[in-house]
Design a protein around this motif. Structure first.
Motif, PDB file in Angstrom:
ATOM      1  N   THR A   1       0.827  -1.207   0.000  1.00 47.09           N
ATOM      2  CA  THR A   1       0.000   0.000   0.000  1.00 47.09           C
ATOM      3  C   THR A   1       0.864   1.261   0.000  1.00 47.09           C
ATOM      4  OG1 THR A   1      -1.722  -1.186   1.227  1.00 47.09           O
ATOM      5  CG2 THR A   1      -1.851   1.217   1.201  1.00 47.09           C
ATOM      6  N   ALA A   2       1.923   1.248   0.811  1.00 44.23           N
ATOM      7  CA  ALA A   2       2.837   2.395   0.863  1.00 44.23           C
ATOM      8  C   ALA A   2       3.524   2.602  -0.480  1.00 44.23           C
ATOM      9  CB  ALA A   2       3.860   2.183   1.972  1.00 44.23           C
ATOM     10  N   ALA A   3       3.926   1.489  -1.110  1.00 47.91           N
ATOM     11  CA  ALA A   3       4.577   1.578  -2.419  1.00 47.91           C
ATOM     12  C   ALA A   3       3.617   2.135  -3.465  1.00 47.91           C
ATOM     13  CB  ALA A   3       5.084   0.203  -2.840  1.00 47.91           C
ATOM     14  N   CYS A   4       2.345   1.705  -3.401  1.00 49.69           N
ATOM     15  CA  CYS A   4       1.338   2.231  -4.328  1.00 49.69           C
ATOM     16  C   CYS A   4       1.187   3.739  -4.156  1.00 49.69           C
ATOM     17  CB  CYS A   4      -0.004   1.544  -4.083  1.00 49.69           C
ATOM     18  SG  CYS A   4      -0.076  -0.174  -4.623  1.00 49.69           S
ATOM     19  N   ARG A   5       1.204   4.175  -2.919  1.00 54.77           N
ATOM     20  CA  ARG A   5       1.061   5.598  -2.631  1.00 54.77           C
ATOM     21  C   ARG A   5       2.209   6.388  -3.249  1.00 54.77           C
ATOM     22  NH1 ARG A   5      -2.032  10.019  -1.263  1.00 54.77           N
ATOM     23  NH2 ARG A   5      -0.765  11.521  -0.113  1.00 54.77           N
ATOM     24  N   ARG A   6       3.420   5.885  -3.063  1.00 57.25           N
ATOM     25  CA  ARG A   6       4.594   6.576  -3.619  1.00 57.25           C
ATOM     26  C   ARG A   6       4.601   6.563  -5.135  1.00 57.25           C
ATOM     27  NH1 ARG A   6      10.113   5.607  -0.103  1.00 57.25           N
ATOM     28  NH2 ARG A   6       9.389   6.646   1.807  1.00 57.25           N
TER      29      ARG A   6
ATOM     30  N   PRO B   1      -4.378   1.134  -5.065  1.00 55.23           N
ATOM     31  CA  PRO B   1      -4.423  -0.308  -4.811  1.00 55.23           C
ATOM     32  C   PRO B   1      -5.826  -0.889  -4.890  1.00 55.23           C
ATOM     33  CG  PRO B   1      -4.001   0.904  -2.771  1.00 55.23           C
ATOM     34  CD  PRO B   1      -3.905   1.885  -3.882  1.00 55.23           C
ATOM     35  N   GLU B   2      -6.837  -0.098  -4.500  1.00 49.55           N
ATOM     36  CA  GLU B   2      -8.218  -0.579  -4.599  1.00 49.55           C
ATOM     37  C   GLU B   2      -8.580  -0.866  -6.052  1.00 49.55           C
ATOM     38  OE1 GLU B   2     -11.345  -0.853  -2.687  1.00 49.55           O
ATOM     39  OE2 GLU B   2      -9.954  -1.328  -1.077  1.00 49.55           O
TER      40      GLU B   2
END
Length: 299
Positions: A264-269, A274-275
């Protein structure tokens, strides 16, 4: 007590209901042969004190008898109060905000209230849980009120259908079916009965059960895989089952939480959602598995 016909019943209740200072509501039955009517007395019990009168069908008449203690008909008075409050808010002269609401506009409220309830369950916060259960109930009553105003159904119909479903799907408790020994046996019987029931909603196509579109993506993907395993659907070339098994062999709750959070953190960066990504992948798996199953059937 004596016996009263339908006309006399109305006169009797109007007189004694007024004497008690309560509101009177008589709901005629759809089938007078089965049940002459449903009577609810709101407010002070009839005749004062702790006496009340109970009305039961008897050969097309109501038998009137005295009963000590609280009338069973008023046991759900708090829910009746909630129904009347929401109806008043929606009625002319009520609250402008409540009057403007529709099923669609209330969906966000329902999601928020359920989320807050889940939070109290996670924290085992019993006093707060009671409040949040009430907020969820408020949403159920609100939707039922809107449906009643539109002439579709009311809260009584909602509760009746839920109760009938529970009784129907528990023949080992309420019917003649042999007792079931384990929770797993109960689930098997539940699914068996459910499969034979008439389906409401849109006509289902494909091999996957219709899933709620608002279901969170992680639950959505889990439900897809559950259907794959339950029906032993072909996933070779669609899902890397070897990679799945390698994860199974080493995975535990702590590791899973860490992996999901890092992803999730990687997706944010990376600027990824992710959803959306997981939902798109789950949809792809369903389409591909359906296509493989269709090809195998026609081969």
């Amino acid at each position: 007590g004596g016996e009263l016909g339908v006309d006399e019943l109305g006169q009797f209740l109007q007189r004694h209901g007024a004497d008690a200072g309560g509101d009177l509501l008589v709901l005629p039955s759809h089938d007078l042969g089965e049940f002459v009517g449903h009577v609810r007395l709101h407010g002070t019990p009839v005749s004062g004190g702790r006496q009340s009168r109970k009305y039961t069908p008897d050969n097309g008449n109501f038998s009137v008898s005295s009963a000590v203690g609280r009338d069973k008909l008023s046991d759900m008075s708090a829910i009746d109060d909630l129904r009347r409050t929401i109806a008043a808010l929606r009625a002319p002269g009520g609250c402008p905000w409540d009057q403007e609401q529709t099923h669609a506009t209330l969906t966000r409220c329902l999601i928020d209230e359920v989320s807050e309830l889940l939070d109290t369950i996670d924290r085992l916060d019993r006093p707060h849980m009671r409040e949040e259960l009430g907020d969820v109930l408020m949403q159920v009553v609100f939707h039922a009120q809107i449906a009643e105003e539109e002439g579709h159904f009311d809260l009584e119909a909602v509760a009746a259908e839920a109760n009938e479903k529970l009784v129907r799907r528990h023949p080992h408790v309420f019917g003649e079916h042999a007792k079931l020994g384990t929770a797993a046996d109960v689930i098997v019987k539940w699914e068996e009965i459910k499969a034979g029931e008439k389906k409401n909603g849109p006509v289902q196509s494909g091999r996957f059960k219709q899933l709620p579109p608002r279901l969170p993506a992680l639950m959505y993907a889990e439900a897809v895989w559950k259907q794959v395993e339950k029906h032993q659907l072909p996933v070779d070339g669609v899902v890397d089952t070897d990679a799945v098994q390698r994860q199974v062999d080493t995975l535990d709750a702590d590791t899973l939480g860490k992996m999901l959070f890092e992803l999730t953190a990687a997706c944010r960066r990376r600027g990824l959602d992710p959803e959306d990504a997981l939902r798109i992948e789950a949809d792809r798996v369903m389409r591909a598995v359906d296509a493989k199953a269709d090809a195998a059937t026609t081969a």
